[in-house]
Write a protein that holds these residues in place. Sequence first.
Motif, short mmCIF file in Angstrom:
data_model
loop_
_atom_site.label_atom_id
_atom_site.label_comp_id
_atom_site.label_asym_id
_atom_site.label_seq_id
_atom_site.Cartn_x
_atom_site.Cartn_y
_atom_site.Cartn_z
N THR A 1 -81.39 -27.18 -12.65
CA THR A 1 -81.16 -26.97 -11.21
C THR A 1 -80.18 -25.84 -10.93
O THR A 1 -80.03 -25.42 -9.77
CB THR A 1 -80.62 -28.26 -10.57
N LEU A 2 -79.49 -25.34 -11.96
CA LEU A 2 -78.56 -24.23 -11.75
C LEU A 2 -79.33 -22.98 -11.34
O LEU A 2 -80.18 -22.49 -12.08
CB LEU A 2 -77.77 -23.93 -13.03
N ARG A 3 -79.01 -22.47 -10.16
CA ARG A 3 -79.67 -21.25 -9.68
C ARG A 3 -78.81 -20.01 -9.90
O ARG A 3 -79.34 -18.91 -10.07
CB ARG A 3 -79.99 -21.39 -8.19
N THR A 4 -77.51 -20.19 -9.83
CA THR A 4 -76.60 -19.05 -10.01
C THR A 4 -75.44 -19.44 -10.91
O THR A 4 -75.10 -20.63 -11.05
CB THR A 4 -76.03 -18.56 -8.66
N VAL A 5 -74.84 -18.43 -11.51
CA VAL A 5 -73.67 -18.60 -12.37
C VAL A 5 -72.67 -17.50 -12.02
O VAL A 5 -73.05 -16.34 -11.86
CB VAL A 5 -74.05 -18.49 -13.87
N ARG B 1 -71.98 -12.44 -13.22
CA ARG B 1 -72.86 -13.15 -12.30
C ARG B 1 -74.26 -13.22 -12.89
O ARG B 1 -74.78 -12.24 -13.42
CB ARG B 1 -72.90 -12.45 -10.94
N MET B 2 -74.88 -14.39 -12.77
CA MET B 2 -76.25 -14.59 -13.23
C MET B 2 -77.07 -15.24 -12.12
O MET B 2 -76.58 -16.15 -11.45
CB MET B 2 -76.27 -15.50 -14.47
N VAL B 3 -78.27 -14.76 -11.97
CA VAL B 3 -79.21 -15.34 -11.00
C VAL B 3 -80.44 -15.79 -11.77
O VAL B 3 -81.13 -14.97 -12.40
CB VAL B 3 -79.59 -14.32 -9.90
#
Length: 303
Positions: free
Chosen positions: A163-167, A224-226
């Motif tokens: 469910t992780l969408r961004t980091v 940042r990760m998407v």
Amino acid sequence: MSERPTRGPSSGAQGDTGGTDAALLGPAQVRDLAARLGIRPTKQWGQNFVIDKGTVRRIVRAADVGTDDVVLEVGPGLGSLTLGLLAQVRQVTAVEIDPALAAQLPLTVAEHAPDLADRLTVLHADALRVDTLPDPQPTALVANLPYNVAVPVVLHLLATVPTLRTVLVMVQLEVAERLAARPGGRVYGVPSVKAAWYADVTGAGRIGRSVFWPAPNVDSGLVRMVRRDPPPVDVTREQVFAVVDAAFAQRRKTLRAALAEWAGSAAQAEAYLRAAGVDPRARGEVLTVADFARIAEAAGQRP
């Protein structure tokens, strides 16, 4: 380590405090809190606590999270970033390995931001061993990660928390540069490729040493990760990562040589590479994650 969830004391309030500085921890408050708890930052758990309110605000802004987000925070420490996040998001699930810090965090939030205490859940656990999380499931990972486990933690959570969408993570600058590196770059390697399997990865700025207590010996960086879909191939992530590991184990060798043991022979490695449309004379440092995926797929389709 077993997971022990605790909820912050419920105030019944759901109003946004606006993220004012009154709820954030400054240098004196961080040191005083640590002294009261008898806590001395340890190298074992990579503890460097953020003491600068401006850095907390910067991380929260860069994370681009809002009232619909559920944030997973790893290594909340004394709660500097936790307090900044709680004011902006629906819920924070904080995973803390240090039992004293895990027990203290709900109390710190209750003291400094009582109206937000019911938005916090704390898990006393090792993030590398977490495979399930309480509902609501997190949509974003935002953390100041211990330098010594940053890459394994990020990759583990991306693999186990779909469910992780961004980091948005703060890590050692060298690690940040490796995660965000592009093919052909000097520091492009295994972390770069594996992170790219899950997400589009970009650097989000540099952080100096003075914002931490104790101050580390190196600068930090934001990454940042998407989340995006992995390359469309008919192989597993593990099969692709096996190729990546083999290619970079001897990164100065050509792929024909570096993948010889993985493939069974140099000749067989060359056959897989040609089937994937990759030059056998190339080195792993110039390949994209999609290239590695095609190599794995070519091996998986062998007679």
